[in-house]
Scaffold this motif. Structure first.
Motif, mmCIF file in Angstrom:
data_model
loop_
_atom_site.group_PDB
_atom_site.id
_atom_site.type_symbol
_atom_site.label_atom_id
_atom_site.label_comp_id
_atom_site.label_asym_id
_atom_site.label_seq_id
_atom_site.Cartn_x
_atom_site.Cartn_y
_atom_site.Cartn_z
ATOM 1 N N GLY A 79 47.767 3.495 -23.269
ATOM 2 C CA GLY A 79 47.272 2.186 -22.988
ATOM 3 C C GLY A 79 46.340 1.602 -23.706
ATOM 4 O O GLY A 79 45.739 0.379 -23.452
ATOM 5 N N SER A 113 50.706 0.906 -29.689
ATOM 6 C CA SER A 113 52.144 0.335 -29.784
ATOM 7 C C SER A 113 51.902 -1.025 -29.748
ATOM 8 O O SER A 113 52.616 -1.650 -30.603
ATOM 9 C CB SER A 113 52.874 0.762 -28.742
ATOM 10 O OG SER A 113 53.352 2.161 -28.822
ATOM 11 N N THR A 114 50.982 -1.750 -29.236
ATOM 12 C CA THR A 114 50.671 -3.239 -29.532
ATOM 13 C C THR A 114 50.491 -3.601 -30.918
ATOM 14 O O THR A 114 51.186 -4.516 -31.389
ATOM 15 C CB THR A 114 49.787 -3.709 -28.510
ATOM 16 O OG1 THR A 114 50.130 -3.324 -27.090
ATOM 17 C CG2 THR A 114 49.498 -5.249 -28.650
#
Ligand SMILES: Nc1ncnc2c1ncn2[C@@H]1O[C@H](COP(=O)(O)OP(=O)(O)O)[C@@H](O)[C@H]1O
Ligand SMILES: [Mg+2]
Lengths: 484, 249
Positions: free
Chosen positions: B37, B41-42
């Motif tokens: 989180g 990946s963002t």
């Protein structure tokens, strides 16, 4: 393998929105506008038909006048004025039939080249016999000799009426009766030409038979009549490709195809249909009202329909199988793509009459733009059809959120031993898949074409090689501009 | 190769990346580590140009040009490759067809001739063998029913065929047992080259024993909180993310 072969190459080659949108300027001979008994007589006389054929047509015409146009399909179109169209049109050179390709009007050959079927080349390369139908008259029939050696008759319907009247009389209208439906009856009255195939007992037709139909003349309805008879233990694979020039006005196309399949015989009938679909605003395009039916008349017979439908403004088409013989098999593999304002109402009917009959339906519907696509299928098992089986799989893929897909399966079973399976899925082309493909370098249209070809793979695999490539290209072309 | 300056990005209006700066030289391998989180990946999606990721501030310069001007596929053809954390299933399209389509799409975009079928087949077989990708897998639809290991090997195979300039590997180690990890790491190491840079994203230090990075960055809550050499990974292994994020706060 075939299905997904060289997809990108195929897509690359396919340029232009509707590359078949040209018309050829050849003087033509038309029947006077409108539809009455004289029109029917004119057509019959032009073809120098025997009296029985004229009577058959007139009978159909009289019945048609008492019939109503059907309105149960999920399609909307303005009322067709049947008096405001021509029912016969033949290239002038018809009186003087070409005996070889050298004698064919060079303009016609040019048209074929634009269509991507250079006749000479295709004959040599693919070994496909092409019975090319230009408007209403068959102009070039090839490979007849090789077929004749095998005892196969492959000619235009008109020729068959002249040369094989006993076969035509024996089988015509026995699969699709004259009064079957409004459009079939109309066809029976005014059919112009089409193909005739006869494969005698025990003969495996030595090549794929292929026909390209093409509507050229403005305002001309096209009414093909095709009759295929395959005797005991015989086999044929028949391919039909359809395309039509771009015109602003709608054109009517109402064909009838009858297949007769005797004991232990097999017929494979494949269609790639890309009649002009109309423009982005729904202007122009073909109204395609087609009756196709196969009769598995003998035991252990088999009929497969495979279709790739990308064209037409309105499609109304249900290729069907009557499974009369015991152990007979019917198959229907379909890809129907609709974009812009196209409307498709298509499917199949599998009528199980014999014992131990089985049918398989795989339908892939792809809707994009503001189009509407309906799968309408009937599986009917009659009382005496012991141990009938059906498997139906209907998958719909939606591209964008302004299109719609509907599945209307009708199932009637009067025999408790029947095993009927139905699966249906509806999915949207996923953003994740598009992103994945684009991250690998495909542009949006290539990505859609690849994904849709993947979605249709089960059906594409059923097509003969030559057609599979063309079909893949079509998938790409017909979905251009459907995303983004 | 790549210069990211003060990058802020939002997804659906939620700010995820909050000021990332990163400079990657030619041939360098940078590891980005961080808890779940944290925005790893963002960041990879933003580099690949995914449309629902909005850059609200900052810049990305790739090979001297503004990367944000390019579409997803233009970035791909310009040499940016993303090995997905969760590779997408492509039903009905065999791995072989997909590979060929991708390679030729990029070649075409760069104005190169498409590879002929025979040459291509030979090339794929060679690379597949290195990655222990079976012939059978090439005939199956891409990622459909693939095991975790098969998916990651398929991603690595694509990378080795596409020969990118900048490869972003998003948790390429997740879900792999040690043997599979070694195969994939070997594949990646074979691709290390003076003109090829890599961003290796991972949650665990384990991968970095096999793909040894030049630099390590720790990402937490959308920010790089520490950067260092490969020894930073070992430090993290010992102390865990919690310590580091707390000491940074
Ligand atoms: N599509 C999305 N919409 C809203 N929030 C998202 C979306 N994708 C990721 N996020 C949020 O962004 C944060 C970073 O996610 P991600 O980049 O996947 O982290 P990592 O890869 O480091 O585990 C997470 O809090 C996650 O919930
Ligand atoms: Mg992640």
């Amino acid at each position: 393998m075939v299905a997904t072969r060289e997809t990108v190459e195929a897509v690359d080659e396919a340029v232009g929105k509707y590359k078949y949108g040209f018309s050829t300027d050849i003087e033509s001979e038309k029947a006077p506008k409108g539809l009455n008994e004289d029109t029917v007589r004119f057509i019959s006389a032009k073809k120098n038909e025997p009296e029985w054929m004229l009577e058959w047509r007139l009978d159909a015409f009289r019945r048609w006048q008492t019939m109503e146009e059907p309105d149960w399909a999920k399609v909307n179109y303005p009322k067709i004025d049947y008096q405001d169209a021509y029912y016969y049109s033949a290239p002038k050179s018809d009186d003087d039939r070409p005996k070889s390709l050298d004698e064919v009007d060079p303009k016609l050959l040019e048209t074929y080249e634009k269509l991507g079927i250079p006749l000479v080349e295709q004959m040599a390369l693919a070994g496909v016999a092409v019975d090319a139908v230009f408007d209403s008259v068959s102009v070039a029939t090839t490979f007849k000799e090789r077929l004749a050696e095998a005892g196969v008759i492959f000619c235009s319907f008109s020729e068959a009426v002249q040369d094989h009247p006993e076969l035509v009389r024996q089988y015509l209208g026995t699969v699709v009766p004259v009064t079957d439906n409004y459009f079939a009856t109309l066809n029976s009255a005014v059919f112009s030409d089409g193909s005739f195939v006869f494969v005698p007992k025990g003969v495996r037709c030595p090549m794929e038979l292929s026909t390209y139909f093409r509507i050229n003349e403005a305002d001309t309805g096209q009414f093909e009549r095709t009759l295929i008879i395959v005797e005991d233990g015989a086999y044929v694979s028949y391919l039909e490709g359809c395309t039509a020039p771009m015109r602003d006005e709608h054109q009517l196309h109402a064909a009838v195809v009858e297949l007769v399949c005797l004991e232990d015989a097999e017929i494979k009938y494949s269609t790639v249909q890309n009649w002009y679909p109309g423009d982005e605003d729904g202007k122009g395009g073909i109204y395609n009202f087609v009756t196709k039916r196969g009769d598995c008349r003998g035991d252990n017979s088999k009929i497969s329909w495979t279709q790739v439908e990308t064209g037409s403004a309105v499609t109304w088409k249900y290729p069907s199988c009557v499974l009369r013989g015991d152990n007979s098999v019917g198959e229907f593999y379909s890809i129907a793509i609709s974009n812009n304002l196209q409307q498709v109402d298509s499917g199949t009917k599998m009528i199980h009459l014999g014992k131990n009959t089985s049918s398989r339906i795989i339908s892939k519907g792809i809707s994009a733009g503001r189009s509407s696509s309906t799968y309408r299928g009937l599986v009917s098992v009659h009382k005496k059809a012991e141990d009938a089986r059906n498997f139906t799989q209907c998958d719909s893929l939606l591209i964008g959120d302004r299109c719609s897909a509907h599945t209307v399966p009708y199932i009637e079973s009067k025999n408790p031993s029947a095993v009927l399976e139905h699966e249906a899925t509806t999915s949207k082309l996923s953003e994740d898949q598009l992103f994945y493909c684009r991250q690998r370098g495909l542009d949006e249209e290539e990505a859609v074409a690849l994904l849709v070809n993947g979605f249709c793979r089960d059906v594409l695999q059923q097509l003969p090689m030559e057609f599979a490539v063309e079909a893949q290209k079509l998938v790409g072309i017909s979905l251009e501009g459907s995303v983004g | 190769m790549l210069e990211i300056k003060d990058l802020h990005a939002s997804v659906d209006g939620t700010p995820i990346l909050k000021g990332i700066s990163l400079t990657i030289g030619d041939g360098e391998v940078h590891a980005i580590m961080g808890p779940n989180g944290s925005g790893k990946s963002t960041l990879s999606n933003v580099l690949a140009g995914r449309e629902d990721y909005e850059i609200t501030k900052g810049s990305i310069t790739y090979k001297g040009k503004d990367l944000t001007e390019l579409s997803i596929e233009e970035r791909a053809s310009a040499g940016i490759f993303l090995a997905f954390q969760y590779p997408t299933e492509i039903p009905g399209v065999t791995t072989m067809t997909f590979l060929k389509t991708a390679v030729n799409a990029q070649r075409k975009a760069r104005g190169e001739d498409e590879l002929d079928a025979v040459k291509f087949l030979k090339l794929v077989r060679e690379k597949a063998k290195e990655l222990k990708v079976e012939e059978d897998m090439l005939k199956r639809p891409l990622n459909v029913g693939f095991s975790g290991g098969e998916k990651k090997r398929a991603e690595t195979l694509q990378m080795s065929l596409l020969q990118p300039s900048l490869a972003v590997l998003d948790e390429t180690d997740s879900g792999l047992d040690i043997d599979a990890l070694k195969i994939v790491a070997d594949g990646v190491n074979r691709l290390r080259a003076p003109d090829r840079s890599m961003i290796v994203i991972t949650h665990y230090q384990r991968l970095l024993d096999y793909i040894v990075p030049d630099h390590v960055h720790v990402l937490a809550k959308g920010k790089i909180i520490r950067s260092g050499g490969k020894e930073l990974a070992a430090e993290l292994e010992a102390s865990g993310y919690t310590d580091m994020t707390e000491s940074a706060a």
